[in-house]
Design an enzyme around this catalytic site. Structure first.
Site, PDB file in Angstrom:
ATOM      1  N   LYS A   6       0.846  -1.196   0.000  1.00 44.63           N
ATOM      2  CA  LYS A   6       0.000   0.000   0.000  1.00 44.63           C
ATOM      3  C   LYS A   6       0.878   1.241   0.000  1.00 44.63           C
ATOM      4  CE  LYS A   6      -1.591   2.643   3.075  1.00 44.63           C
ATOM      5  NZ  LYS A   6      -1.339   3.931   2.398  1.00 44.63           N
TER       6      LYS A   6
ATOM      7  N   GLY B 198       6.953   4.545   8.537  1.00 43.88           N
ATOM      8  CA  GLY B 198       6.170   5.780   8.618  1.00 43.88           C
ATOM      9  C   GLY B 198       6.378   6.443   9.954  1.00 43.88           C
ATOM     10  N   SER B 199       5.401   7.227  10.371  1.00 42.70           N
ATOM     11  CA  SER B 199       5.556   8.017  11.591  1.00 42.70           C
ATOM     12  C   SER B 199       5.447   7.133  12.834  1.00 42.70           C
ATOM     13  CB  SER B 199       4.471   9.095  11.637  1.00 42.70           C
ATOM     14  OG  SER B 199       3.203   8.481  11.658  1.00 42.70           O
TER      15      SER B 199
ATOM     16  N   ALA C  48       1.689   6.545  13.868  1.00 44.39           N
ATOM     17  CA  ALA C  48       1.009   5.478  13.130  1.00 44.39           C
ATOM     18  C   ALA C  48       1.585   4.119  13.527  1.00 44.39           C
ATOM     19  CB  ALA C  48       1.138   5.693  11.626  1.00 44.39           C
ATOM     20  N   GLY C  49       2.896   4.077  13.761  1.00 42.83           N
ATOM     21  CA  GLY C  49       3.552   2.824  14.145  1.00 42.83           C
ATOM     22  C   GLY C  49       2.987   2.274  15.445  1.00 42.83           C
TER      23      GLY C  49
ATOM     24  N   GLU D 247       9.560   0.687  11.092  1.00 44.61           N
ATOM     25  CA  GLU D 247      10.637   1.665  10.859  1.00 44.61           C
ATOM     26  C   GLU D 247      10.007   3.040  11.006  1.00 44.61           C
ATOM     27  OE1 GLU D 247      13.620   0.861  10.582  1.00 44.61           O
ATOM     28  OE2 GLU D 247      13.758  -1.124   9.682  1.00 44.61           O
TER      29      GLU D 247
ATOM     30  N   CYS E  38      14.221   9.985   7.306  1.00 41.99           N
ATOM     31  CA  CYS E  38      14.108   9.606   8.720  1.00 41.99           C
ATOM     32  C   CYS E  38      15.429   9.589   9.480  1.00 41.99           C
ATOM     33  CB  CYS E  38      13.491   8.225   8.789  1.00 41.99           C
ATOM     34  SG  CYS E  38      14.363   7.048   7.729  1.00 41.99           S
TER      35      CYS E  38
ATOM     36  N   GLU F 252      10.615  15.528  15.482  1.00 43.23           N
ATOM     37  CA  GLU F 252      11.053  15.339  14.103  1.00 43.23           C
ATOM     38  C   GLU F 252      10.387  16.402  13.228  1.00 43.23           C
ATOM     39  OE1 GLU F 252       9.439  11.937  11.890  1.00 43.23           O
ATOM     40  OE2 GLU F 252      11.497  11.463  11.337  1.00 43.23           O
TER      41      GLU F 252
HETATM   42  P1  NAD Z   1       2.564   8.296   8.124  1.00 46.61           P
HETATM   43  O1  NAD Z   1       2.795   7.445   9.315  1.00 46.61           O
HETATM   44  O2  NAD Z   1       1.541   9.347   8.200  1.00 46.61           O
HETATM   45  O3  NAD Z   1       2.158   7.382   6.865  1.00 46.61           O
HETATM   46  C1  NAD Z   1       2.981   6.328   6.413  1.00 46.61           C
HETATM   47  C2  NAD Z   1       2.130   5.313   5.674  1.00 46.61           C
HETATM   48  O4  NAD Z   1       1.263   4.673   6.599  1.00 46.61           O
HETATM   49  C3  NAD Z   1       1.217   5.890   4.612  1.00 46.61           C
HETATM   50  O5  NAD Z   1       1.109   4.950   3.565  1.00 46.61           O
HETATM   51  C4  NAD Z   1      -0.113   6.039   5.341  1.00 46.61           C
HETATM   52  O6  NAD Z   1      -1.209   6.020   4.465  1.00 46.61           O
HETATM   53  C5  NAD Z   1      -0.099   4.828   6.235  1.00 46.61           C
HETATM   54  N1  NAD Z   1      -0.807   4.945   7.503  1.00 46.61           N
HETATM   55  C6  NAD Z   1      -0.924   6.022   8.305  1.00 46.61           C
HETATM   56  N2  NAD Z   1      -1.594   5.691   9.426  1.00 46.61           N
HETATM   57  C7  NAD Z   1      -1.863   4.368   9.347  1.00 46.61           C
HETATM   58  C8  NAD Z   1      -2.530   3.438  10.210  1.00 46.61           C
HETATM   59  N3  NAD Z   1      -3.028   3.800  11.387  1.00 46.61           N
HETATM   60  N4  NAD Z   1      -2.619   2.147   9.802  1.00 46.61           N
HETATM   61  C9  NAD Z   1      -2.104   1.757   8.629  1.00 46.61           C
HETATM   62  N5  NAD Z   1      -1.490   2.585   7.756  1.00 46.61           N
HETATM   63  C10 NAD Z   1      -1.360   3.884   8.117  1.00 46.61           C
HETATM   64  O7  NAD Z   1       4.007   8.874   7.740  1.00 46.61           O
HETATM   65  P2  NAD Z   1       4.412   9.865   6.533  1.00 46.61           P
HETATM   66  O8  NAD Z   1       4.114  11.245   6.939  1.00 46.61           O
HETATM   67  O9  NAD Z   1       3.865   9.351   5.262  1.00 46.61           O
HETATM   68  O10 NAD Z   1       5.995   9.620   6.490  1.00 46.61           O
HETATM   69  C11 NAD Z   1       6.895  10.305   7.247  1.00 46.61           C
HETATM   70  C12 NAD Z   1       7.317   9.512   8.473  1.00 46.61           C
HETATM   71  O11 NAD Z   1       7.923   8.278   8.075  1.00 46.61           O
HETATM   72  C13 NAD Z   1       8.356  10.237   9.285  1.00 46.61           C
HETATM   73  O12 NAD Z   1       8.043  10.133  10.648  1.00 46.61           O
HETATM   74  C14 NAD Z   1       9.636   9.473   8.985  1.00 46.61           C
HETATM   75  O13 NAD Z   1      10.629   9.548   9.968  1.00 46.61           O
HETATM   76  C15 NAD Z   1       9.140   8.088   8.824  1.00 46.61           C
HETATM   77  N6  NAD Z   1      10.101   7.291   8.065  1.00 46.61           N
HETATM   78  C16 NAD Z   1      10.828   6.340   8.724  1.00 46.61           C
HETATM   79  C17 NAD Z   1      11.787   5.599   8.040  1.00 46.61           C
HETATM   80  C18 NAD Z   1      12.596   4.532   8.717  1.00 46.61           C
HETATM   81  O14 NAD Z   1      13.158   3.702   8.015  1.00 46.61           O
HETATM   82  N7  NAD Z   1      12.678   4.501  10.031  1.00 46.61           N
HETATM   83  C19 NAD Z   1      11.996   5.841   6.688  1.00 46.61           C
HETATM   84  C20 NAD Z   1      11.262   6.848   6.055  1.00 46.61           C
HETATM   85  C21 NAD Z   1      10.300   7.557   6.763  1.00 46.61           C
END
Ligand code: NAD
Length: 488
Positions: free
Chosen positions: A186, A238-239, A242-243, A260, A296, A395
């Site tokens: 996704k 992702g964030s 959300a994680g 991650e 990130c 962040e």
């Molecule tokens: P986000 O968490 O808002 O979204 C990431 C993805 O998750 C998107 O596809 C979104 O649609 C989906 N999503 C959001 N909430 C969800 C939920 N409750 N259940 C399932 N899916 C969900 O993050 P973003 O703003 O798209 O990305 C930026 C973040 O990602 C930053 O915090 C960054 O540090 C992190 N990031 C981490 C790494 C790593 O390897 N540690 C790498 C790149 C980005």
């Protein structure tokens, strides 16, 4: 056949890639893709509904469970398919890099290096690794022998953010497919157009139907995938917020999950560091600002020794001022726009917070002159920042660095570790051994000496609020394998 139509510069897709076919979506909702360079509409794709996710999971399930399709093939057969996939990705790499750049503002020079390079490197790396894994037979301590089977974990739900949509997807599908898993990916709604090119590469490589399925959608579609009863593992980037939600869902289901998440890493400048930007500029760029700092692992807290504090601030201010800010698709651009207007507002909010909490702007501090359209912000250096300030704790995900003073090496390590996150970081010194000693004291998943770039051969991931589990390296393959011990 692909469902792309290009009309008046707007890229329109009408079908999903599910079960090896281009499939009409169940619903009528669409995702609009807006250019961060101009604020104009550049693409439109269908938005996945739960019925689309059900179809994608069913296709992945079928591909996984049917004998002779994928999961039980000889590793060399899967490896051959992954190498074909790498070739087909490479054939489209320039187009994919431009697509990513046009959607999230990543400078195209960066996209051509990273988004174009990582996926084929990862596919070939994991093809080699799984081919070379061999049988794992051990002598039992209580007599007899044991064979440990490294079996694919099953159907993987992979969710990726917008900042490196292709590389972060490959962090998941390359080891997962090598292990024998099948996948439902996704993508984030901000970066969907490139995922259709990825599907075309998969189709051209002739991977069996259902091995990769791609359904773009937002948070709810992602949450539905995470809790889907017919998947076996979740891989999320992702964030942190959300994680945590995803970890809670997976805990209820006892479902394995790799997370991650966010970062706020330190770039520790030791008192013997060479700050000649001619020499270190490119490495410093990758370690602190690459992809408009929408990355990130970057070391956005710059820790500077008191003895050289002003010199470090001046060097970083000169470094920031030297950056070419502009349209992400221009080859000379080093800093492109923020991915979305909402994200630009967020970054500006942090710049305001830095000022109001008493930090001094040494470079940048707002929108660049003349940037009326698009979501640009000048690379910004804050001096006189305390590690307790909002801009040191949270962040930002935009080109804003804070220079924080320290008194001794111990003090530098203490400040580096005084963070909720622990993902990346770097140590700068003319004595690499000394720098390695300092690096080994930082509580983080990865850290560089006079450079930073995650390498596919080594485990990558975070500690504390930066995540759980590791991607890349041998460990990244193990994350998609289940172990069964047969005693004989
Ligand atoms: P986000 O968490 O808002 O979204 C990431 C993805 O998750 C998107 O596809 C979104 O649609 C989906 N999503 C959001 N909430 C969800 C939920 N409750 N259940 C399932 N899916 C969900 O993050 P973003 O703003 O798209 O990305 C930026 C973040 O990602 C930053 O915090 C960054 O540090 C992190 N990031 C981490 C790494 C790593 O390897 N540690 C790498 C790149 C980005």
């Amino acid at each position: 056949m692909s469902s792309a139509t290009i009309d008046t510069g707007i890229i329109e897709r009408t079908e999903f890639f599910i079960g090896g076919e281009w499939t009409r979506p169940a619903g009528t909702a669409t995702i609009d893709v807006i250019s961060p360079n101009t604020g104009e509409l550049i693409g439109r794709v269908p938005e996945g509904a739960t019925a689309d996710m059900d179809a994608a999971v069913a296709a992945a399930r079928r591909a996984f469970d049917t004998p002779g399709v994928w999961s039980d093939l000889d590793p060399s057969e899967r490896a051959a398919a992954l190498r074909r996939f790498a070739d087909e990705y490479e054939a489209r790499a320039e187009q994919i890099a431009a697509s990513v750049s046009s959607q999230n503002g990543m400078p195209v020079s960066v996209a051509n290096q990273l988004e174009a390079m990582f996926p084929p490197v990862l596919l070939r790396y994991y093809a080699d690794l799984v081919e070379g894994q061999g049988r794992d037979v051990r002598d039992g301590l209580l007599g007899g022998q044991i064979e440990v089977l490294h079996r694919p974990i099953g159907v993987v739900g992979a969710i990726v953010p917008w900042n490196y949509p292709e590389t972060l997807a490959a962090f998941k599908y390359a080891p997962a497919l090598a292990a024998g898993c099948t996948i439902v990916l996704k993508p984030s709604p901000e970066t969907v157009l490139d995922s259709f090119l990825l599907a075309e590469a998969d189709e051209a490589a002739g991977l069996p139907a259902g091995v990769i399925n791609i359904v773009p959608g937002g948070r709810e579609t992602g949450a539905y995938l995470v809790e889907h009863p017919r998947i076996d593992k979740v891989a999320f980037t992702g964030s942190t917020a959300a994680g945590i939600t995803i970890a809670q869902s997976c805990a209820k289901l006892l479902r394995p999950v790799t997370l991650e998440l966010g970062g706020k890493s330190a770039s520790i400048v030791l008192n013997d560091a060479d700050l000649d930007l001619e020499k270190i500029g490119q490495d410093l760029f990758v370690a602190t600002l690459v992809n408009n700092e929408q990355t990130c692992f970057l070391g956005t807290r710059v820790l500077a020794p008191s003895s050289r504090y002003d010199e470090v601030v001046d060097a970083f201010a000169a470094f920031a001022d030297s950056m070419a800010v502009g349209d992400s698709l221009e080859p000379a651009t080093q800093i492109g726009p923020m991915a979305t207007s909402r994200h630009l507002e967020r970054v500006q909010g942090y710049i305001d917070a830095g000022r109001s909490e008493g930090a001094r702007v040494a470079a940048g501090g707002g929108r660049p002159a003349g940037a009326d359209a698009g979501w640009f912000v000048s690379p910004t250096i804050f001096a006189d920042v305390d590690n307790s300030a909002t801009i040191s704790r949270e962040e930002i995900f935009g080109p804003v660095l804070s220079v924080i003073r320290y008194d001794s090496e111990d003090d530098a390590v203490r400040i580096a570790n005084d963070s909720e996150y622990g993902l990346g970081g770097s140590v700068w010194s003319s004595d690499p051994e000394r720098a390695k000693g300092v690096a080994s004291r930082v509580r983080t998943g990865t850290i560089g000496v006079n450079r930073y770039l995650c390498d596919p051969a080594a485990p990558f991931g975070g500690v504390k609020q930066s995540g759980m589990g590791r991607e890349l390296g041998r460990e990244g393959l193990a994350a998609y394998q289940e172990l069964t011990s047969i005693y004989f």
